[in-house]
Motif scaffolding. Sequence first.
Motif, PDB file in Angstrom:
ATOM      1  N   ILE A 164       0.841  -1.202   0.000  1.00  0.00           N
ATOM      2  CA  ILE A 164       0.000   0.000   0.000  1.00  0.00           C
ATOM      3  C   ILE A 164       0.873   1.249   0.000  1.00  0.00           C
ATOM      4  CG2 ILE A 164      -1.698   1.335   1.314  1.00  0.00           C
ATOM      5  CD1 ILE A 164      -2.883  -1.075  -0.053  1.00  0.00           C
ATOM      6  N   GLU A 165       1.939   1.252   0.776  1.00  0.00           N
ATOM      7  CA  GLU A 165       2.824   2.412   0.795  1.00  0.00           C
ATOM      8  C   GLU A 165       3.515   2.605  -0.550  1.00  0.00           C
ATOM      9  OE1 GLU A 165       5.393   2.012   4.218  1.00  0.00           O
ATOM     10  OE2 GLU A 165       3.940   3.136   5.456  1.00  0.00           O
ATOM     11  N   ARG A 166       3.849   1.497  -1.248  1.00  0.00           N
ATOM     12  CA  ARG A 166       4.431   1.612  -2.588  1.00  0.00           C
ATOM     13  C   ARG A 166       3.435   2.243  -3.553  1.00  0.00           C
ATOM     14  NH1 ARG A 166       3.899  -0.391  -7.235  1.00  0.00           N
ATOM     15  NH2 ARG A 166       2.309  -1.872  -6.546  1.00  0.00           N
ATOM     16  N   ARG A 167       2.177   1.804  -3.476  1.00  0.00           N
ATOM     17  CA  ARG A 167       1.149   2.379  -4.356  1.00  0.00           C
ATOM     18  C   ARG A 167       0.959   3.876  -4.076  1.00  0.00           C
ATOM     19  NH1 ARG A 167      -4.263  -1.101  -4.422  1.00  0.00           N
ATOM     20  NH2 ARG A 167      -4.844   0.755  -5.672  1.00  0.00           N
ATOM     21  N   ARG A 192      -8.333   9.020  -6.812  1.00  0.00           N
ATOM     22  CA  ARG A 192      -8.501   7.851  -5.945  1.00  0.00           C
ATOM     23  C   ARG A 192      -7.185   7.583  -5.217  1.00  0.00           C
ATOM     24  NH1 ARG A 192     -13.233   5.120  -6.590  1.00  0.00           N
ATOM     25  NH2 ARG A 192     -14.490   5.680  -8.421  1.00  0.00           N
ATOM     26  N   ARG A 193      -7.212   7.774  -3.913  1.00  0.00           N
ATOM     27  CA  ARG A 193      -6.003   7.648  -3.106  1.00  0.00           C
ATOM     28  C   ARG A 193      -6.128   6.436  -2.177  1.00  0.00           C
ATOM     29  NH1 ARG A 193      -3.083  12.536  -3.032  1.00  0.00           N
ATOM     30  NH2 ARG A 193      -3.659  13.709  -4.906  1.00  0.00           N
ATOM     31  N   VAL A 194      -5.048   5.697  -2.027  1.00  0.00           N
ATOM     32  CA  VAL A 194      -5.045   4.536  -1.143  1.00  0.00           C
ATOM     33  C   VAL A 194      -4.322   4.878   0.158  1.00  0.00           C
ATOM     34  CG1 VAL A 194      -5.219   2.852  -3.009  1.00  0.00           C
ATOM     35  CG2 VAL A 194      -2.957   3.570  -2.181  1.00  0.00           C
ATOM     36  N   GLY A 195      -4.723   4.198   1.211  1.00  0.00           N
ATOM     37  CA  GLY A 195      -4.094   4.400   2.510  1.00  0.00           C
ATOM     38  C   GLY A 195      -4.253   3.165   3.364  1.00  0.00           C
ATOM     39  N   VAL A 196      -3.477   3.098   4.433  1.00  0.00           N
ATOM     40  CA  VAL A 196      -3.514   1.946   5.323  1.00  0.00           C
ATOM     41  C   VAL A 196      -3.462   2.437   6.758  1.00  0.00           C
ATOM     42  CG1 VAL A 196      -0.999   1.621   5.266  1.00  0.00           C
ATOM     43  CG2 VAL A 196      -2.482  -0.332   5.771  1.00  0.00           C
ATOM     44  N   GLY A 197      -4.192   1.782   7.613  1.00  0.00           N
ATOM     45  CA  GLY A 197      -4.238   2.174   9.025  1.00  0.00           C
ATOM     46  C   GLY A 197      -4.315   0.958   9.924  1.00  0.00           C
ATOM     47  N   VAL A 239      -5.346  -6.823  16.765  1.00  0.00           N
ATOM     48  CA  VAL A 239      -4.911  -5.722  15.912  1.00  0.00           C
ATOM     49  C   VAL A 239      -5.792  -5.739  14.672  1.00  0.00           C
ATOM     50  CG1 VAL A 239      -3.029  -4.689  14.603  1.00  0.00           C
ATOM     51  CG2 VAL A 239      -2.525  -5.927  16.731  1.00  0.00           C
ATOM     52  N   HIS A 240      -6.372  -4.589  14.345  1.00  0.00           N
ATOM     53  CA  HIS A 240      -7.126  -4.448  13.099  1.00  0.00           C
ATOM     54  C   HIS A 240      -6.296  -3.604  12.141  1.00  0.00           C
ATOM     55  CE1 HIS A 240     -11.442  -5.449  14.578  1.00  0.00           C
ATOM     56  NE2 HIS A 240     -10.549  -5.996  15.396  1.00  0.00           N
ATOM     57  N   ALA A 241      -6.200  -4.064  10.905  1.00  0.00           N
ATOM     58  CA  ALA A 241      -5.479  -3.318   9.872  1.00  0.00           C
ATOM     59  C   ALA A 241      -6.386  -3.174   8.658  1.00  0.00           C
ATOM     60  CB  ALA A 241      -4.180  -4.028   9.490  1.00  0.00           C
ATOM     61  N   ALA A 242      -6.523  -1.955   8.170  1.00  0.00           N
ATOM     62  CA  ALA A 242      -7.429  -1.678   7.050  1.00  0.00           C
ATOM     63  C   ALA A 242      -6.682  -0.972   5.932  1.00  0.00           C
ATOM     64  CB  ALA A 242      -8.594  -0.812   7.519  1.00  0.00           C
ATOM     65  N   ALA A 243      -6.910  -1.426   4.724  1.00  0.00           N
ATOM     66  CA  ALA A 243      -6.427  -0.743   3.530  1.00  0.00           C
ATOM     67  C   ALA A 243      -7.643  -0.193   2.796  1.00  0.00           C
ATOM     68  CB  ALA A 243      -5.638  -1.693   2.636  1.00  0.00           C
ATOM     69  N   VAL A 244      -7.610   1.096   2.460  1.00  0.00           N
ATOM     70  CA  VAL A 244      -8.777   1.746   1.867  1.00  0.00           C
ATOM     71  C   VAL A 244      -8.400   2.483   0.593  1.00  0.00           C
ATOM     72  CG1 VAL A 244      -9.803   2.079   4.153  1.00  0.00           C
ATOM     73  CG2 VAL A 244      -8.524   3.962   3.085  1.00  0.00           C
ATOM     74  N   GLU A 286     -16.303   8.936  -1.172  1.00  0.00           N
ATOM     75  CA  GLU A 286     -16.574   7.513  -0.978  1.00  0.00           C
ATOM     76  C   GLU A 286     -15.318   6.813  -0.471  1.00  0.00           C
ATOM     77  OE1 GLU A 286     -17.824   3.504  -3.511  1.00  0.00           O
ATOM     78  OE2 GLU A 286     -17.187   5.326  -4.546  1.00  0.00           O
ATOM     79  N   VAL A 287     -15.517   5.907   0.491  1.00  0.00           N
ATOM     80  CA  VAL A 287     -14.423   5.105   1.033  1.00  0.00           C
ATOM     81  C   VAL A 287     -14.700   3.647   0.687  1.00  0.00           C
ATOM     82  CG1 VAL A 287     -13.217   4.334   3.108  1.00  0.00           C
ATOM     83  CG2 VAL A 287     -14.022   6.706   2.927  1.00  0.00           C
ATOM     84  N   ARG A 288     -13.740   3.010   0.010  1.00  0.00           N
ATOM     85  CA  ARG A 288     -13.887   1.599  -0.341  1.00  0.00           C
ATOM     86  C   ARG A 288     -12.810   0.793   0.379  1.00  0.00           C
ATOM     87  NH1 ARG A 288     -12.377  -2.091  -4.621  1.00  0.00           N
ATOM     88  NH2 ARG A 288     -10.976  -0.527  -5.545  1.00  0.00           N
ATOM     89  N   LEU A 289     -13.229  -0.265   1.029  1.00  0.00           N
ATOM     90  CA  LEU A 289     -12.288  -1.127   1.736  1.00  0.00           C
ATOM     91  C   LEU A 289     -11.616  -2.064   0.740  1.00  0.00           C
ATOM     92  CD1 LEU A 289     -14.394  -2.038   4.888  1.00  0.00           C
ATOM     93  CD2 LEU A 289     -12.367  -0.594   4.835  1.00  0.00           C
ATOM     94  N   LEU A 290     -10.289  -2.034   0.702  1.00  0.00           N
ATOM     95  CA  LEU A 290      -9.527  -2.928  -0.156  1.00  0.00           C
ATOM     96  C   LEU A 290      -9.189  -4.227   0.557  1.00  0.00           C
ATOM     97  CD1 LEU A 290      -7.045  -0.317  -1.691  1.00  0.00           C
ATOM     98  CD2 LEU A 290      -9.223  -1.117  -2.644  1.00  0.00           C
ATOM     99  N   ARG A 291      -8.738  -4.111   1.780  1.00  0.00           N
ATOM    100  CA  ARG A 291      -8.452  -5.299   2.605  1.00  0.00           C
ATOM    101  C   ARG A 291      -8.760  -4.947   4.051  1.00  0.00           C
ATOM    102  NH1 ARG A 291      -3.040  -8.651   1.372  1.00  0.00           N
ATOM    103  NH2 ARG A 291      -4.332 -10.250   2.370  1.00  0.00           N
ATOM    104  N   TYR A 292      -9.151  -5.972   4.794  1.00  0.00           N
ATOM    105  CA  TYR A 292      -9.396  -5.774   6.230  1.00  0.00           C
ATOM    106  C   TYR A 292      -8.913  -7.026   6.941  1.00  0.00           C
ATOM    107  CZ  TYR A 292     -11.586  -3.849  10.397  1.00  0.00           C
ATOM    108  OH  TYR A 292     -11.796  -3.298  11.643  1.00  0.00           O
ATOM    109  N   VAL A 293      -7.959  -6.841   7.836  1.00  0.00           N
ATOM    110  CA  VAL A 293      -7.323  -7.959   8.531  1.00  0.00           C
ATOM    111  C   VAL A 293      -7.507  -7.789  10.033  1.00  0.00           C
ATOM    112  CG1 VAL A 293      -5.121  -9.076   9.073  1.00  0.00           C
ATOM    113  CG2 VAL A 293      -5.617  -8.346   6.723  1.00  0.00           C
ATOM    114  N   VAL A 294      -7.835  -8.880  10.702  1.00  0.00           N
ATOM    115  CA  VAL A 294      -7.892  -8.893  12.161  1.00  0.00           C
ATOM    116  C   VAL A 294      -6.927  -9.956  12.662  1.00  0.00           C
ATOM    117  CG1 VAL A 294      -9.309  -9.242  14.217  1.00  0.00           C
ATOM    118  CG2 VAL A 294     -10.311  -8.169  12.186  1.00  0.00           C
TER     119      VAL A 294
END
Length: 793
Positions: free
Chosen positions: A448-451, A459-464, A649-654, A662-670
């Motif tokens: 995600i950081e590379r993108r 359209r911007r991607v981010g991870v949290g 730990v929850h990690a989300a890529a949006v 609009e916010v679209r979830l790309l990946r969601y990991v628990v």
Amino acid sequence: MSPAAPIAPPRAAASTPLVGQPLRRVEDRRFLTGVARYIADINLPRQVHVAFVRSPHAHARIVRIESSGAVRSPGVVAVVTGEELARTVRPIRTPYGGTTYRESDWPVLAVGKVRFVGEPVAVIAAADRYRAEDAAELVEVEYEALPAVVSIEDGLDPASPTIHDELPGNLFVDDSKSFGDVDARRASAAWTVEATFTTQRSAAVPIECRGALADHDAGTGRTTLWTSTQLPHVVRYGLADCLGVGEDDLRVVGPDLGGGFGNKANMDPEQVVVCALARSLGRPVKWIEDRRENFLASTHGQEERIWLRLAADAEGRFLSLESDIVLNGGAYSIFPDTPCNELMNSTSSVLGPYTIEDYRFRARAVVTTTCPHGPIRGVARSQANFAMERLVDMLARRSGLDRLDVRRRNLVPPDRMPYRTVTGLERDSGDYVGGLDLAVEAVGWDEIERRQREERGTRRVGVGVSCFAEECASGTVRRMPRRLYSIAGYDGALVRFDVRGHVMVLSAAAGMGQGIETSLAQLAADELGVALEDVTVRHNDTDLVPYGMGSTGSRTAVSSGGAVVLAARKVREKILRLGAHVLEVPDGAVGLRRGEVFSLADPSRSVTVKRLVWVAYRREGTVPPGFEPGLEASAFYDPPSHGVSSNAVHAAAVEVDTETGEVRLLRYVVMEDAGRMLNPVIVEGQVRGGAAQGIAKALYEHVRYDADGQLVNASLMDFLVPTMGEVCDVEVVHMETPSPLTVGGMKGCGESGIIGGPAAIGNAIVDALGGVGELNDLPFDPERVRALARKVA
């Protein structure tokens, strides 16, 4: 990352423990084939149905109630007002100790005044629900409208009208406490960051609304209440107080539940009213809530305003934390938790999974003319985690430090566990840094950081990420200073063989979709050496099961499971003693394997468990001296006084559309560590379901009142519950660090899924927009996100 476990049928090889296997849930057949029995499915001869006349005003005096038209309506059996019912029924009144909390009355039907839209004012009993509803329309109520007090700010405003004479200043509680030397630690800090966060009012929205059916037996003087509840013994305790009878005069039965999520963890006024009418009319009385009633009058939750100030040294190590938390408690103090349960848990949970020794808080719960505040899945933890984890990201940006490294430096390390926070929460076991690393790898953080570096446009991607530890199953010792006599920490279980070798487990837990008829059976089967299909779990009936506190607060695996294990071990010892006698070997010289007791000296010599059960009951053959007939035992388990903590730990890529918001979830990991897993299928189901609710809280759901206290979205047309189209696949990564403090090493996982979503998604959105501003208010609707996106160059 562990792959999804294939679901096995409910059977295991003779030498394989059942606990820990991904077995298919045994209770699912009745739900999937349509033969489950919910409260709406239960009917009794001569029953009448009730409808409530509910207030259209948020705040008003009741001047006059004219019910003659309703009384004359066809099929009407009774019309009862609050004034009339108050002659025989006490109001709900809930204590809470250890704070400045003040008690107040909650009449089960309004007396003299209404304090929220939807408050019941009168009740109609009629031959069917249609006639009851028609008659309710004929009741004329004259009101004198008073100013509404809706928001937290309204509740704090000295100019607002007093809602309860018992609660001057419109405060249920105003409490404060300090640990360590906060001022000195902050003065030495290299970095200080502060912010105010708001979490929206939420509704649990179970697929099955509330309901109750009461029947009074004049011959025995006992009243039975069938109701959709998570805690039947607690409801019975409260009913006894309101009705002025003994607990043994009441039976509370919870049939199959269509979801709870905390919404069914209270004693509600409607339950009291139905019981009172059944006792006075001498007929069964039934009430089934419709969806609009559920939105209007079933408890809401999670509306808080949280101010935090965090101080850290130059490397980002936390030095001190300060909080000022205000909760919208609504119009009345619920039973059994009061608004203090959520409020005080917020003050504790905000410390998170971190080592913070210097902490100061102020905590207030305001009275407003809105639906009373009650528990919703993830009580307090979701709000506290949102505020703290957003603030950690702010600190990292302010200081120029890596946000993952800041967390790694402050997470409680394994060598300090068990670690008790200054507010008394037990962090008993886990690898918090290891769990963070697993989640970061699974979500594809580096990709995600590379993108982000390579892609530009609208359209911007981010991870949290969001880290937390969740208190589970606190013991009675921790609850008693709060005067929560109605809801202690222990649970009971009874384990009984029948004469043909089938096992009945009677548990104080409450099944509401979380698979306890499977997981508790797995525990019992392993302890007793029998097959899973030879175990039946019964629950949710105060006449049938031992005393206990039901299922709330991620406690069932720990508290109820612990009681089942202890009761089964008592029976196991009796089986082993009888087996040694039959095999003619000394006590202690036998072992138990699936289906049989065998000689340790010569494992080829064995006797089946079913044969031993027959001997124990039918006395065919000899038994040891003093051996009592039968094979059953009961046990109670009270967890460690300060509870235990699961961690996740929850990690989300949006992906954020900067033009539409609009916010679209790309990946969601628990990454989930629930201690010893009883059944991975059930754990993953709990986590995924909770995560869907956390995503909903982050992006969609919001109970909205206008300035007059009118609920403006009291339907599923207007309240935005997400569908599978909005919720991406949730990937679950497991760690398994058994608790050293509980029977069996279990922790809880029922609420974990909902807790981390808002913070992880919020952090991901801010990351996608390059940190140009902050998102401190839930939910992150398109308007809010678009406003922030306008700052992007």
